[in-house]
Design an enzyme around this catalytic site. Structure first.
Site, mmCIF file in Angstrom:
data_model
loop_
_atom_site.group_PDB
_atom_site.id
_atom_site.type_symbol
_atom_site.label_atom_id
_atom_site.label_comp_id
_atom_site.label_asym_id
_atom_site.label_seq_id
_atom_site.Cartn_x
_atom_site.Cartn_y
_atom_site.Cartn_z
ATOM 1 N N GLU A 130 -5.680 -5.005 10.781
ATOM 2 C CA GLU A 130 -4.530 -4.057 10.776
ATOM 3 C C GLU A 130 -4.844 -3.353 12.088
ATOM 4 O OE1 GLU A 130 -2.613 -3.016 7.012
ATOM 5 O OE2 GLU A 130 -4.146 -1.510 7.091
ATOM 6 N N GLU B 58 -6.767 4.825 7.862
ATOM 7 C CA GLU B 58 -6.434 6.370 7.409
ATOM 8 C C GLU B 58 -7.511 6.850 6.660
ATOM 9 O OE1 GLU B 58 -2.563 5.422 5.573
ATOM 10 O OE2 GLU B 58 -1.701 4.928 7.589
ATOM 11 N N ASN C 85 0.826 -1.070 -0.118
ATOM 12 C CA ASN C 85 0.024 -0.002 0.054
ATOM 13 C C ASN C 85 0.869 1.221 -0.105
ATOM 14 O OD1 ASN C 85 -1.484 2.250 0.688
ATOM 15 N ND2 ASN C 85 -2.122 1.625 2.641
ATOM 16 N N GLY D 74 2.667 1.751 10.966
ATOM 17 C CA GLY D 74 3.573 2.818 10.790
ATOM 18 C C GLY D 74 4.247 3.112 12.093
ATOM 19 N N SER E 287 3.130 -2.396 10.547
ATOM 20 C CA SER E 287 4.577 -2.678 10.742
ATOM 21 C C SER E 287 5.436 -3.840 10.301
ATOM 22 C CB SER E 287 4.970 -2.274 12.197
ATOM 23 O OG SER E 287 4.635 -0.968 12.329
ATOM 24 N N HIS F 271 -9.485 1.419 4.926
ATOM 25 C CA HIS F 271 -8.127 1.401 5.441
ATOM 26 C C HIS F 271 -8.608 2.358 6.749
ATOM 27 C CE1 HIS F 271 -4.031 2.542 6.418
ATOM 28 N NE2 HIS F 271 -3.791 1.383 5.710
ATOM 29 N N LYS G 200 0.152 4.454 -0.385
ATOM 30 C CA LYS G 200 -0.588 5.409 0.246
ATOM 31 C C LYS G 200 -0.470 6.701 -0.582
ATOM 32 C CE LYS G 200 0.167 3.404 4.657
ATOM 33 N NZ LYS G 200 -0.043 3.447 6.262
HETATM 34 C C1 PEP Z 1 -0.851 -0.108 6.318
HETATM 35 O O1 PEP Z 1 -1.015 1.256 6.134
HETATM 36 O O2 PEP Z 1 -1.767 -0.783 5.615
HETATM 37 C C2 PEP Z 1 0.349 -0.321 6.999
HETATM 38 C C3 PEP Z 1 0.161 -1.993 7.184
HETATM 39 O O3 PEP Z 1 1.328 0.290 7.185
HETATM 40 P P1 PEP Z 1 2.938 -0.054 7.571
HETATM 41 O O4 PEP Z 1 3.345 -1.318 7.123
HETATM 42 O O5 PEP Z 1 3.707 1.216 7.205
HETATM 43 O O6 PEP Z 1 2.541 -0.215 9.245
#
Ligand code: PEP
Length: 241
Positions: free
Chosen positions: A160, A92, A9, A166, A199, A90, A11
């Site tokens: 998630e 976000e 992803n 992040g 992460s 998601h 973003k």
């Molecule tokens: C995400 O935004 O779906 C995600 C898993 O981000 P990160 O791997 O950076 O934690």
């Protein structure tokens, strides 16, 4: 056999110069023993599809196919640009755009209608985690944002934890295993794949991807560079070799 996948992803990152990274990842994806998809900014989807043969996805779509919705993008538009996938719900999007489950469910239906495979994200916030509300949150998000009609061909779920995205933090192995089992028990078809996201990187991918019930990863930061993303593809292959 459930589908195994590593999904990136990007973003709100990436310009035409970054298509070189897409090309590098695509080379690894071609021979991978698992599915690989990159969910790119909408501006890069067409060029990425023209450049490489790999699966490309979007990161959101509107519930309507067309109309007066300035700045939005519809599922048929993503499909037309060359996407075969879309991330929906998601955290976000839920945070920045105040998306609620019913809106996410409507988007899922629109994506299916356009022939897109959906990666539906669910997960608890840090406050909900600390309050011990994780499983209740997951149950409510599945009930509210996954409409009837999900099949292994058109949908994957991504667990998630919002606090893990992040941050470099991850739940314990037991917490991930428990959450995935809990989610699977609530899905209309136990053969739907469930990805873990939050992460994931080269240092922890092998351990996370080997966990029972983890069918893949949704990856943010580590998907932006081939040096950190390609090892995750290899970790996925090794986990289920
Ligand atoms: C995400 O935004 O779906 C995600 C898993 O981000 P990160 O791997 O950076 O934690």
């Amino acid at each position: 056999m459930r589908r195994r996948i590593v999904a990136g992803n990007w973003k709100m990152n990436g310009t035409v110069a970054d298509l070189a990274t897409v090309a590098e990842i695509s080379t690894a994806a071609k021979t991978a023993a698992c599915e690989v998809v990159l969910c790119l900014p909408a501006t890069l989807i067409r060029s990425a599809r023209n450049l490489v043969g790999m699966e490309i996805g979007g990161q959101d779509c509107h519930a309507r196919a067309e109309g007066a919705h300035t700045g939005d993008i519809s599922a048929p538009m993503l499909r037309n640009a060359g996407a075969g996938w879309v991330i929906l719900g998601h955290s976000e999007r839920r945070r920045d755009h105040a998306e609620i489950d019913a809106q996410v469910a409507a988007k899922v239906l629109a994506a299916w209608e356009a022939g897109l495979t959906v990666i539906l994200c669910i997960g608890e916030t840090e406050a909900q985690y600390r309050a011990g509300e994780t499983l209740g949150v997951l149950a409510a998000q599945i009930a509210g944002s996954l409409p009837e009609g999900a099949t292994p061909a058109n949908t994957m779920i991504a667990y998630e934890p919002v606090w893990a995205i992040g941050t470099g933090l991850t739940p314990s192995s037991d917490e991930i295993t428990r959450a995935h089992a809990f989610i699977r028990a609530r899905l209309p078809d136990p053969a739907l794949s469930i990805l873990y996201g939050g992460s994931v990187g080269p240092a922890n991918a092998a351990a996370i991807l080997a966990l029972r019930g983890v069918d893949g990863a949704l990856v943010g930061g580590a998907s932006l560079a081939s040096e950190t993303f390609i090892p995750l593809i290899h970790a996925m292959e090794a986990a289920h070799a």
